[in-house]
Design an enzyme around this catalytic site. Structure first.
Site, PDB file in Angstrom:
ATOM      1  N   GLU A  40      39.051  34.278  38.736  1.00  0.00           N
ATOM      2  CA  GLU A  40      39.855  35.480  38.881  1.00  0.00           C
ATOM      3  C   GLU A  40      39.593  36.097  40.251  1.00  0.00           C
ATOM      4  OE1 GLU A  40      39.894  37.930  35.453  1.00  0.00           O
ATOM      5  OE2 GLU A  40      40.790  39.630  36.473  1.00  0.00           O
TER       6      GLU A  40
ATOM      7  N   GLU B 129      31.105  43.964  32.742  1.00  0.00           N
ATOM      8  CA  GLU B 129      32.511  44.337  32.577  1.00  0.00           C
ATOM      9  C   GLU B 129      32.708  45.162  31.306  1.00  0.00           C
ATOM     10  OE1 GLU B 129      34.886  40.853  32.062  1.00  0.00           O
ATOM     11  OE2 GLU B 129      36.726  41.870  32.649  1.00  0.00           O
TER      12      GLU B 129
HETATM   13  C1  RAM Z   1      40.470  42.041  33.869  1.00  0.00           C
HETATM   14  C2  RAM Z   1      39.305  42.644  34.576  1.00  0.00           C
HETATM   15  C3  RAM Z   1      39.690  43.552  35.693  1.00  0.00           C
HETATM   16  C4  RAM Z   1      40.735  44.528  35.232  1.00  0.00           C
HETATM   17  C5  RAM Z   1      41.916  43.793  34.651  1.00  0.00           C
HETATM   18  C6  RAM Z   1      42.980  44.702  34.096  1.00  0.00           C
HETATM   19  O1  RAM Z   1      40.946  40.959  34.552  1.00  0.00           O
HETATM   20  O2  RAM Z   1      38.547  43.349  33.639  1.00  0.00           O
HETATM   21  O3  RAM Z   1      38.561  44.209  36.119  1.00  0.00           O
HETATM   22  O4  RAM Z   1      41.155  45.338  36.276  1.00  0.00           O
HETATM   23  O5  RAM Z   1      41.506  42.960  33.629  1.00  0.00           O
END
Ligand code: RAM
Length: 917
Positions: free
Chosen positions: A471, A766
């Site tokens: 990502e 996260e």
């Molecule tokens: C995921 C990650 C990222 C967030 C998006 C919406 O890919 O948590 O940090 O901003 O979602």
């Protein structure tokens, strides 16, 4: 007469010291002032810009002599003769203090202009069709004495330049990422000392980066990656000035030779395969026989406009980390633990038979049996393979990939590796560290440290969400939430200014921006809590760097964004949204906080901010228009989300109709009791309180509701996602509950930052949960790092006065919470060093403050619940019986309110002691 007690220092041009290759005809100069006296200000400045060092030494401003300008401004735009491409200019500055004493001239600084116009580029874009990482080379002769030499180069995705066998510069993963259809960045290097009279050779090595990821990586990525080209390409010019003033340029063209290099695979997510048997000994030095190499092919230029990255912090290996532990869970498998999660790679030292393959796999976690747990990497292979050439000790580190990891697994190693076999390389954008913070609470210090590691790991020429999985995108939401934290800790202006250009370029006709920039995934339109970055980041930069031009430059982007939100709204409510209060405890999508509530709140806040910005820029019409609109949104917000309830958020009926359509909530048979719990959203109440949109007669009720939710329902825990988490501590603190805020931060029970640390986190996660399975569970995310700004702003209490942005006026307002004995922080700003440190004992409160010359501060000393307060400064009584009793230099005036004694001070160092009489 010059006064030696005044010194002008820290000269910056475009916020950079001695930049090489700027692309700006009107660069911005700034400086700081050191003065031996307190309470000093600049009353005038004079800048001299010269076209030669000799002229600068003689104070001759043949390009520009501003003459004496009466002002306290210490950031000034160039207003001299037209600057020319490739030229170096020298500048000095002197100032007058408030008593009209004149400083000596500063030391000489320089700035150099890059290639300003497209026609300045003489080189051609060239490449070699195929896979892998090609090498390119060219020899040339020099027969005169060199005065100076520069390389201008851009290689997409990445390039490494070598001159006469040496790597040019210390940048890695260069140039910075952009949407290559819009902008292509180039680097400028001073290579005077790398060239020599006689034969020279230049070599170029290219990697894929985000420009041409391998097809298998593009296709397996969950949302398919943007791919710009099939193979990497570059453009280069070596520009040489000789002592006799003649010039020559060596340029990239189809006369260059090329061959596949030893890197046979490279991708930022999957890793690199390096076959050392394919190395071409001596390929980057002169007199090498390249007759068997092919000629390079001229290619079509990328669409993006060439832009210099002279003032943009490049990516570098910042630190070398030794591994902490080496284990071997199964024969032949070795696990290295670096004791810290970080972004980068490892450097391998190995000797063994030719053709041996050493495999390095990276992960953030281990399984119970101490094998690698690669779940958080999701689709990223995160594997580097080195194939030995079999010639003594071989040292390898990858070039065109990076990983997010704490652990590395080594297999295929010839023999038995030791702790010396690997070194960790911490790689990130080299933003200067400007902030430091230390308190008497080791947990606070540890959270702060984790955030700094996590933040740096997520500055990879764009602000990324994470460094480990497939990502690593420039999510606007993550970056906007932590922008204050980053600005306190690091010098971010060059970094963010570049990213704002990326955002601007990504904006569509209709005013929408994507969730992530550059838009390597096609995610339009952004969730409002993400898209807000295009207004909140320029605002933060204005606030902390005082740069009004950032507001001007981005005004139309912000306005178009705000208008876009308006176009999507109905009756003052914005339903548009995807993530809302993302990742609260237990969930990814919040069940407690309606997405439309979060979206509408940002719609309100952005509109209000736009009206404020319009006012600052003197646009009365826009100010009135947006203010009026914001008022209307506020009314709608209260009507829809508060109504006649005593809390913000869902109504039961609404929730029940919403429920079936939201798959991630699942539970349709929800009981009324549980539903009631769900109906309570800390975030909803926090947002309303934060922006003061709660009707007066409901304020107390909402406040009580919030406190009850935190204290009783959640047993002194937050229940917020990334949005609520940013504001909860500020709201509690501003409303007299700083000790509760501190408790939420420092407790070790779930969910909290303390819990993450108890569970072994060395960066922030996260999610609030400790997760090791497959799914969204990055161990190195920065979006919950907002708490660090609260440490600086509230615990230590260093705040910028919004009416005097850029630290012209500083507010020092410490919050000495019960469980803390001291807290201190310092900030290196463009005006000089700001620091504040407080300490308390049973009877006294001490505060030590440093304010740079040409700034002033309002010190708000807490009364500590004491009566009859006496304040000393530097051992002398200055406040007694409710009034100022001394006229000490720098102490302007003082007043008190219920909780604090407020003292206006000028620049200098102060030591306050507050006690009870
Ligand atoms: C995921 C990650 C990222 C967030 C998006 C919406 O890919 O948590 O940090 O901003 O979602």
């Amino acid at each position: 007469m010059e006064n030696k007690n005044i010194r002008v220092a820290q000269l910056s041009c475009e916020y950079t010291s001695n930049p090489l290759g700027i692309n700006n005809l009107k660069p911005l100069f700034s400086w700081s002032i050191h003065h031996s006296e307190r309470n000093q200000k600049q009353s005038a400045y004079q800048i001299i810009v010269a076209s030669s060092l000799e002229n600068a030494k003689k104070n001759i401003g043949d390009m520009w002599d501003s003459k004496e300008v009466n002002t306290d401004q210490s950031t000034v735009k160039y207003q001299g003769k037209l600057l020319e491409s490739k030229k170096t200019y020298y500048w000095i500055v002197r100032v007058w203090d408030k008593d009209r004493n004149m400083s000596p001239y500063s030391e000489i600084s320089s700035f150099e202009v890059g290639l300003l116009y497209p026609e300045d580029w003489q080189g051609l874009w060239i490449g070699k069709p195929g896979k892998g990482s090609p090498l390119f080379r060219k020899e040339f002769k020099i027969d005169k004495e060199i005065k100076r030499a520069r390389v201008y180069v851009s290689g997409l995705g990445y390039c490494e330049i070598r001159l006469n066998g040496e790597k040019v510069g210390d940048r890695v993963l260069d140039p910075g990422w952009t949407d290559y259809d819009e902008v292509v960045l180039y680097s400028t290097y001073d290579v005077t000392s790398l060239l020599r009279k006689g034969s020279n050779a230049v070599g170029v090595m290219l990697g894929n980066g985000r420009f041409c990821p391998p097809d298998e990586v593009v296709n397996k990525n969950p949302y398919k990656l943007k791919k710009y080209h099939n193979y990497p390409i570059f453009i280069l010019e070596i520009y040489i000035e000789f002592d006799d003033d003649s010039l020559v340029s060596i340029i990239s063209d189809s006369n260059w030779k090329t061959k596949d290099g030893p890197i046979i695979f490279n991708d930022i997510y999957d890793g690199e395969i390096y076959d050392a048997r394919l190395e071409e000994e001596g390929w980057d030095v002169a007199l090498y026989d390249d007759s068997a190499w092919e000629f390079a092919q001229e290619v079509v230029s990328p669409q993006g406009k060439m832009k210099s990255q002279a003032t943009f912090p490049f990516i570098k290996v910042d630190k070398i980390l030794p591994p902490k532990e080496l284990t071997s869970p199964t024969p032949g498998t070795y696990i290295y633990d670096f004791g810290q999660n970080f972004s980068g790679w490892v450097r391998l030292k190995v000797s063994g038979p030719r053709g041996t393959q050493v495999k390095l796999r990276y992960s953030e976690l281990l399984n119970e049996d101490r094998s690698l747990n690669t779940n958080p990497n999701q689709g990223a292979e995160a594997t580097d393979i080195y194939i030995l050439k079999g010639q003594g000790e071989e040292i390898y580190e990858p070039r065109f990939t990076y990983h997010g990891f704490r652990y590395v697994e080594v297999t295929g190693f010839p023999g038995i590796p030791s702790l010396e076999t690997l070194e960790g390389c911490f790689v990130h954008s080299e933003v200067k560290s400007t902030g430091s913070l230390f308190t008497s609470c080791s947990l606070v210090n540890k959270i702060h440290e984790n955030i700094r590691w996590g933040q740096l790991s997520n500055l990879m020429s764009i602000p990324t969400d994470c460094p480990q999985r497939d990502e690593r995108m420039g999510w606007l939401g993550d970056a906007q939430l932590v922008s204050e934290e980053t600005i306190y800790n690091f010098q971010m202006i060059g970094f963010f200014k570049k990213w704002l250009v990326d955002i601007k370029k990504s904006q569509k006709e209709d005013g929408s921006v994507p969730d992530l920039v550059p838009p390597y995934w096609d995610f339009y339109p952004a969730d409002p809590a993400w898209g807000t970055a295009c207004i909140s980041i320029p605002w933060d930069l204005y606030l902390y760097y005082g740069d009004r031009e950032i507001l001007e430059e981005n005004y139309s982007m912000m306005e178009r964004w705000v208008e876009f939100l308006h176009s999507q709204s109905k009756d003052g409510i914005l339903e548009l949204g995807k993530y809302g209060d993302w990742c609260p405890p237990w969930h990814i999508i919040s069940v407690e906080t309606p997405i439309s509530l979060v979206s509408t709140w940002f719609y309100y806040r952005d509109t209000l901010l736009q009206s404020k910005i319009a006012k600052i820029l003197g646009n009365v019409e826009d100010h009135d228009r947006f203010l009026k609109r914001a008022e209307e949104i506020k009314i709608s917000f209260n009507k829809k989300f508060l109504g006649d309830k005593n809390f913000y958020g869902w109504t039961e009926d609404w929730y029940r109709t919403y429920l079936p359509s939201n798959a991630s909530i699942g539970d349709k048979e929800i009981t009324s009791k549980r539903l009631h719990r769900y109906l309570r959203s800390q975030t909803a109440n926090i947002l309303a309180l934060y922006s003061e949109i709660v009707p007066d007669d409901k304020r107390k009720t909402i406040w009580r509701e919030l406190i009850d939710d935190i204290v009783v329902v959640h047993g002194n825990h937050l229940n917020t996602g990334i949005i609520g988490t940013k504001y909860i501590l500020d709201v509690l603190t501003e409303n007299g509950e700083v000790d509760l805020a501190f408790k939420l931060v420092t407790q070790a029970t779930y969910p909290s930052w303390g819990y993450m640390i108890r569970e072994g986190a060395t960066t922030l996660w996260e999610r609030w949960e400790s997760l090791a399975e497959e799914g969204m569970n990055s161990q190195n995310h920065i979006m919950l790092g907002t708490v660090d700004a609260w440490f600086y702003k509230y615990l230590v209490g260093i705040q910028v006065d919004p009416h005097f942005p850029g630290w012209r006026k500083i507010i020092i307002k410490p919050y000495p919470v019960k469980d803390l004995n001291f807290a201190s922080a310092s900030l290196e700003t463009f005006r000089g060093l700001i620091s504040s440190a407080w300490r308390k004992d049973v009877n006294s409160f001490f505060l030590q403050v440093s304010i740079p010359a040409n700034s002033q501060a309002e010190v708000q000393l807490p009364k500590m619940g004491w009566k009859n307060i006496v304040i000393e400064e530097g051992g002398e009584n200055i406040w007694q019986k409710g009034t100022l009793v001394s006229q000490k230099e720098g102490i302007d005036y003082a007043k008190e309110n219920e909780d604090r004694i407020i003292i206006q001070i000028g620049s200098g160092d102060y030591q306050f002691k507050l006690k009870e009489e």
